[in-house]
Design an enzyme around this catalytic site. Sequence first.
Site, PDB file in Angstrom:
ATOM      1  N   GLU A 173      -3.694  -2.846  -6.982  1.00 30.87           N
ATOM      2  CA  GLU A 173      -3.606  -3.706  -5.973  1.00 30.87           C
ATOM      3  C   GLU A 173      -2.871  -3.671  -5.043  1.00 30.87           C
ATOM      4  OE1 GLU A 173      -6.370  -5.491  -6.696  1.00 30.87           O
ATOM      5  OE2 GLU A 173      -6.902  -4.686  -8.790  1.00 30.87           O
ATOM      6  N   CYS A 201      -1.832 -11.702  -0.614  1.00 34.44           N
ATOM      7  CA  CYS A 201      -2.436 -10.938  -0.469  1.00 34.44           C
ATOM      8  C   CYS A 201      -3.895 -10.883   0.350  1.00 34.44           C
ATOM      9  CB  CYS A 201      -2.471  -9.757  -1.680  1.00 34.44           C
ATOM     10  SG  CYS A 201      -2.952  -9.998  -3.407  1.00 34.44           S
ATOM     11  N   THR A 260       0.764  -1.222  -0.005  1.00 32.70           N
ATOM     12  CA  THR A 260       0.117  -0.243   0.700  1.00 32.70           C
ATOM     13  C   THR A 260       1.386   1.537  -0.362  1.00 32.70           C
ATOM     14  OG1 THR A 260      -1.651  -0.882   1.234  1.00 32.70           O
ATOM     15  CG2 THR A 260      -1.540   0.922   1.330  1.00 32.70           C
ATOM     16  N   THR A 267       4.024   1.333  -1.580  1.00 36.15           N
ATOM     17  CA  THR A 267       4.424   1.657  -2.961  1.00 36.15           C
ATOM     18  C   THR A 267       4.085   1.717  -3.425  1.00 36.15           C
ATOM     19  OG1 THR A 267       5.675   0.300  -2.652  1.00 36.15           O
ATOM     20  CG2 THR A 267       5.893   0.714  -4.591  1.00 36.15           C
TER      21      THR A 267
HETATM   22  P1  NAD Z   1       6.392  -3.568  -2.994  1.00 38.26           P
HETATM   23  O1  NAD Z   1       5.355  -2.289  -3.379  1.00 38.26           O
HETATM   24  O2  NAD Z   1       7.698  -3.271  -2.314  1.00 38.26           O
HETATM   25  O3  NAD Z   1       6.647  -4.382  -4.607  1.00 38.26           O
HETATM   26  C1  NAD Z   1       5.716  -4.183  -5.532  1.00 38.26           C
HETATM   27  C2  NAD Z   1       6.628  -3.506  -7.236  1.00 38.26           C
HETATM   28  O4  NAD Z   1       6.808  -2.365  -6.576  1.00 38.26           O
HETATM   29  C3  NAD Z   1       8.511  -4.480  -7.389  1.00 38.26           C
HETATM   30  O5  NAD Z   1       8.252  -4.493  -8.389  1.00 38.26           O
HETATM   31  C4  NAD Z   1       8.855  -3.075  -7.022  1.00 38.26           C
HETATM   32  O6  NAD Z   1      10.046  -2.893  -7.336  1.00 38.26           O
HETATM   33  C5  NAD Z   1       8.163  -2.090  -7.413  1.00 38.26           C
HETATM   34  N1  NAD Z   1       8.426  -0.451  -6.649  1.00 38.26           N
HETATM   35  C6  NAD Z   1       8.745  -0.372  -5.358  1.00 38.26           C
HETATM   36  N2  NAD Z   1       8.784   0.586  -4.561  1.00 38.26           N
HETATM   37  C7  NAD Z   1       8.891   1.619  -6.445  1.00 38.26           C
HETATM   38  C8  NAD Z   1       8.098   2.910  -7.093  1.00 38.26           C
HETATM   39  N3  NAD Z   1       8.431   4.311  -5.999  1.00 38.26           N
HETATM   40  N4  NAD Z   1       7.542   3.218  -7.851  1.00 38.26           N
HETATM   41  C9  NAD Z   1       7.690   2.078  -8.691  1.00 38.26           C
HETATM   42  N5  NAD Z   1       7.539   0.665  -8.694  1.00 38.26           N
HETATM   43  C10 NAD Z   1       7.982   0.675  -7.332  1.00 38.26           C
HETATM   44  O7  NAD Z   1       6.206  -4.929  -3.058  1.00 38.26           O
HETATM   45  P2  NAD Z   1       6.417  -6.546  -2.216  1.00 38.26           P
HETATM   46  O8  NAD Z   1       6.643  -6.289  -1.272  1.00 38.26           O
HETATM   47  O9  NAD Z   1       7.089  -6.612  -3.235  1.00 38.26           O
HETATM   48  O10 NAD Z   1       4.541  -7.531  -2.281  1.00 38.26           O
HETATM   49  C11 NAD Z   1       4.389  -7.732  -0.989  1.00 38.26           C
HETATM   50  C12 NAD Z   1       2.829  -6.973  -1.301  1.00 38.26           C
HETATM   51  O11 NAD Z   1       2.623  -6.928  -2.868  1.00 38.26           O
HETATM   52  C13 NAD Z   1       1.873  -6.781   0.618  1.00 38.26           C
HETATM   53  O12 NAD Z   1       1.645  -6.077   0.803  1.00 38.26           O
HETATM   54  C14 NAD Z   1       0.362  -7.880  -0.260  1.00 38.26           C
HETATM   55  O13 NAD Z   1      -0.256  -7.404   0.141  1.00 38.26           O
HETATM   56  C15 NAD Z   1       0.870  -7.270  -2.316  1.00 38.26           C
HETATM   57  N6  NAD Z   1       0.330  -7.965  -2.920  1.00 38.26           N
HETATM   58  C16 NAD Z   1      -1.274  -7.680  -3.463  1.00 38.26           C
HETATM   59  C17 NAD Z   1      -2.499  -8.179  -3.946  1.00 38.26           C
HETATM   60  C18 NAD Z   1      -3.425  -7.698  -4.525  1.00 38.26           C
HETATM   61  O14 NAD Z   1      -3.774  -8.114  -5.938  1.00 38.26           O
HETATM   62  N7  NAD Z   1      -4.037  -6.273  -4.168  1.00 38.26           N
HETATM   63  C19 NAD Z   1      -1.095  -9.708  -4.862  1.00 38.26           C
HETATM   64  C20 NAD Z   1       0.166  -9.658  -4.468  1.00 38.26           C
HETATM   65  C21 NAD Z   1       0.183  -9.105  -3.402  1.00 38.26           C
END
Ligand code: NAD
Length: 481
Positions: A249, A283, A229, A231
Amino acid sequence: MLEIVNNFINGEFAEPHNKEYLDIYEPATGSVYGKVADSSSHDIYRAVESAKDAFPQWSGLYMEERAGYLKKIAAEIKNRSNILAKCESRDTGKPITLASKVDIPRAIENFNFFANFSENFIFESNIESEVSINSVSKQALGVVGCISPWNLPLYLFTWKIAPALIVGNTVLAKPSEITPLTASKLAEICSDIGLPAGVLNIVNGSGQVAGDLLVKNKNIKAISFTGGTDTGKKIYQNSFASLKKLSLEMGGKNPAIIFEDCNYESMLKTVVKSSFTNQGQICLCSSRILVEETIFEKFKIDFCNKISSINIGDPKNDKTQFGSITSDEQFKKIKHYINLAKNENGNILLGGKAIQLQGRCKNGWFIEPTVIEGLDNRSRLNQEEIFGPVVTLQSFKSEEEAIEIANDTQYGLSATIWTTSHKKSDRVAKNIDAGVVWINCWMVRDLRTPFGGMKDSGLGREGGESVLRFFTEQKTICEPK
Ligand code: NAD
């Protein structure tokens, strides 16, 4: 030998311009096994230019021609299922059986589903009145960005890419820097099946640099993001200047609401799964388990007993049901929350410790499935997303109280309800603030249905028509009658 993951730009693998790479870890062993390109502005620029160049031709194809490419990609993922499952399991620490039975089949289904589903998507319609004839058409946006997380790498990467491509967009996609391997295998597949150069470009690197550049790039018309969230909120702010379409998402704190009149055995089996599949790193996993007071004590014992029989071990082993946490950062975060539970007067009923396995996995990031009771719903453990194998138990006295606790969170992604009363499940489902509510089941998905979260869990919906609408722009052409 180290695995090297490069970018895929204009149909070719390319080193990052600055020649810099990030380490890729095998979480089950805690050791580095590869390097992934750490892209900078030059790489993003090249990828965007390549996608822009490919757009006119790709968007000008007939839908059936684009669908043909998607079906070829699906068929080739299927042919390479075994190797892809091994890569996914190695990169994430998830059991090989989970990667083979869930992650890779779903990636195949994502391409096949959108190839077929798009046949029914209405691209043009006419609206007539006494004074005008209007033709309304939906057209591709241009170059779009897809950013995905590490928990279901190929599954979620392809869930975005397939719908973006089918309606005629060209794509710049960034997998998580933590788990980039299967995205790179997808690039090999696209090259081998002859997907035209520039239609799908994959750029690797950190979110802070590569992701940020992608979001701020003015030539990218939309961002489909899945991740945390915080991010998502940053992306919302950063895309402001270029007024991008956004699909976000994000995280969840999903309740499982268990009534005493449920089908107990089926509930127990599924709630163990919904809590600990992929080590709780989905998630949609249940993280707050709300149990009707009358069966709370019985549930506690049966739940913990069932969890104790889960086979924890090397993700490579076919018998393993529960593997490692995917990154060291996540491993530390989960341990931090378990310690916090003690400060918040939580009672750890089961687990609560890191596990040290023998042999190959002795330095891996393993944590016991953990069950905690006695925490107020306002405690940090019940309010913040842990994203690991940690669930809390709370009891409730009435339907109203269950709904109140379930909704008492910033998140609204999913919920599960367990009862044999249709009237009750209907009432509760209608009152829960979540994008997806499962009754007497979990993770059952029809890809035609909208998918996404309410509140801090999301903005927009993926799946079916919702995502095809997201990846297209509408135009009205009006003539007098
Ligand atoms: P994250 O937000 O750290 O990273 C997700 C992606 O965003 C990665 O590719 C990362 O490199 C990129 N990113 C990070 N900072 C960025 C920025 N400033 N600008 C653009 N891109 C950026 O998430 P994570 O740790 O990889 O994944 C876990 C999270 O994902 C959990 O909160 C989980 O609930 C969520 N998730 C949600 C769903 C859904 O469908 N709602 C599904 C799977 C995971």
